[in-house]
Motif scaffolding. Structure first.
Motif, short mmCIF file in Angstrom:
data_model
loop_
_atom_site.label_atom_id
_atom_site.label_comp_id
_atom_site.label_asym_id
_atom_site.label_seq_id
_atom_site.Cartn_x
_atom_site.Cartn_y
_atom_site.Cartn_z
N VAL A 166 0.83 -1.20 0.00
CA VAL A 166 0.00 0.00 0.00
C VAL A 166 0.87 1.25 0.00
O VAL A 166 0.59 2.22 -0.71
CB VAL A 166 -0.96 -0.01 1.21
N VAL A 167 1.95 1.22 0.77
CA VAL A 167 2.88 2.35 0.79
C VAL A 167 3.48 2.60 -0.59
O VAL A 167 3.57 3.74 -1.04
CB VAL A 167 3.99 2.12 1.84
N VAL A 168 3.85 1.53 -1.29
CA VAL A 168 4.41 1.67 -2.64
C VAL A 168 3.38 2.26 -3.59
O VAL A 168 3.68 3.19 -4.35
CB VAL A 168 4.92 0.31 -3.16
N ILE A 169 2.17 1.76 -3.56
CA ILE A 169 1.13 2.25 -4.47
C ILE A 169 0.83 3.73 -4.21
O ILE A 169 0.78 4.53 -5.15
CB ILE A 169 -0.15 1.39 -4.33
N PRO B 38 11.31 7.59 -5.83
CA PRO B 38 11.20 6.12 -5.84
C PRO B 38 12.07 5.41 -4.80
O PRO B 38 11.61 4.46 -4.17
CB PRO B 38 11.65 5.73 -7.25
N ILE B 39 13.31 5.85 -4.61
CA ILE B 39 14.18 5.18 -3.64
C ILE B 39 13.61 5.34 -2.23
O ILE B 39 13.60 4.39 -1.44
CB ILE B 39 15.61 5.76 -3.72
N ALA B 40 13.12 6.52 -1.91
CA ALA B 40 12.54 6.76 -0.59
C ALA B 40 11.30 5.90 -0.38
O ALA B 40 11.08 5.38 0.72
CB ALA B 40 12.19 8.24 -0.42
N ILE B 41 10.50 5.75 -1.42
CA ILE B 41 9.30 4.91 -1.32
C ILE B 41 9.68 3.47 -0.98
O ILE B 41 9.08 2.85 -0.10
CB ILE B 41 8.49 4.95 -2.64
N ILE B 42 10.67 2.95 -1.67
CA ILE B 42 11.08 1.56 -1.46
C ILE B 42 11.66 1.37 -0.05
O ILE B 42 11.37 0.38 0.62
CB ILE B 42 12.09 1.12 -2.53
N VAL B 43 12.46 2.33 0.40
CA VAL B 43 13.06 2.22 1.74
C VAL B 43 11.97 2.26 2.81
O VAL B 43 11.95 1.43 3.73
CB VAL B 43 14.10 3.33 1.95
N VAL B 44 11.05 3.21 2.70
CA VAL B 44 9.97 3.30 3.68
C VAL B 44 9.09 2.05 3.63
O VAL B 44 8.68 1.53 4.67
CB VAL B 44 9.13 4.58 3.43
N SER B 45 8.82 1.56 2.43
CA SER B 45 8.02 0.35 2.29
C SER B 45 8.70 -0.85 2.95
O SER B 45 8.04 -1.66 3.61
CB SER B 45 7.77 0.07 0.82
N ALA B 46 10.01 -0.96 2.79
CA ALA B 46 10.74 -2.07 3.41
C ALA B 46 10.68 -1.98 4.93
O ALA B 46 10.48 -2.99 5.61
CB ALA B 46 12.19 -2.05 2.94
N ILE B 47 10.82 -0.77 5.46
CA ILE B 47 10.75 -0.59 6.91
C ILE B 47 9.36 -0.91 7.43
O ILE B 47 9.20 -1.61 8.44
CB ILE B 47 11.20 0.83 7.30
N VAL B 48 8.33 -0.43 6.74
CA VAL B 48 6.95 -0.70 7.16
C VAL B 48 6.66 -2.20 7.13
O VAL B 48 6.07 -2.76 8.06
CB VAL B 48 5.95 0.08 6.27
N MET C 108 23.00 0.06 -8.98
CA MET C 108 22.96 1.48 -8.67
C MET C 108 23.40 2.32 -9.86
O MET C 108 22.82 3.36 -10.16
CB MET C 108 23.84 1.78 -7.45
N ILE C 109 24.41 1.85 -10.58
CA ILE C 109 24.88 2.57 -11.77
C ILE C 109 23.81 2.55 -12.85
O ILE C 109 23.51 3.58 -13.46
CB ILE C 109 26.20 1.95 -12.28
N LEU C 110 23.21 1.39 -13.10
CA LEU C 110 22.18 1.30 -14.13
C LEU C 110 20.96 2.14 -13.77
O LEU C 110 20.38 2.80 -14.62
CB LEU C 110 21.76 -0.16 -14.33
N THR C 111 20.58 2.14 -12.50
CA THR C 111 19.43 2.93 -12.07
C THR C 111 19.70 4.41 -12.26
O THR C 111 18.85 5.15 -12.77
CB THR C 111 19.09 2.64 -10.60
N GLY C 112 20.87 4.87 -11.90
CA GLY C 112 21.23 6.27 -12.08
C GLY C 112 21.26 6.66 -13.55
O GLY C 112 20.79 7.73 -13.93
#
Length: 71
Positions: A8-11, A20-30, A61-65
């Motif tokens: 739900v946090v990701v959506i 996007p990176i912040a969303i994934i980190v917060v989602s992982a913590i939740v 990380m290189i490919l994402t950047g």
């Protein structure tokens, strides 16, 4: 069932067009907290996995950047 709160946090995060990176980190913590894993154990697990797969993580990380700069 409560551990699916991370989805739900990701959506919501992507719907609001947040970073996007912040969303994934917060989602992982939740997801970890709802699943019964405390934050210290989560960080230990992420750190151990990062050290074990350091080359793959750096390549991703290189490919994402690179992909973000192309858009």
């Amino acid at each position: 069932m409560l551990s699916l709160l991370g989805v739900v946090v990701v959506i919501i995060g992507f719907a609001l067009k947040l970073e996007p990176i912040a969303i994934i980190v917060v989602s992982a913590i939740v997801t970890a907290v709802c699943g019964g894993i405390n934050v210290v154990d989560l960080l230990t697990s992420v750190g151990t996995t990062f050290v074990a797969n350091q080359l793959i993580t750096i390549i991703l990380m290189i490919l994402t950047g690179t992909l973000e700069k192309m858009v």
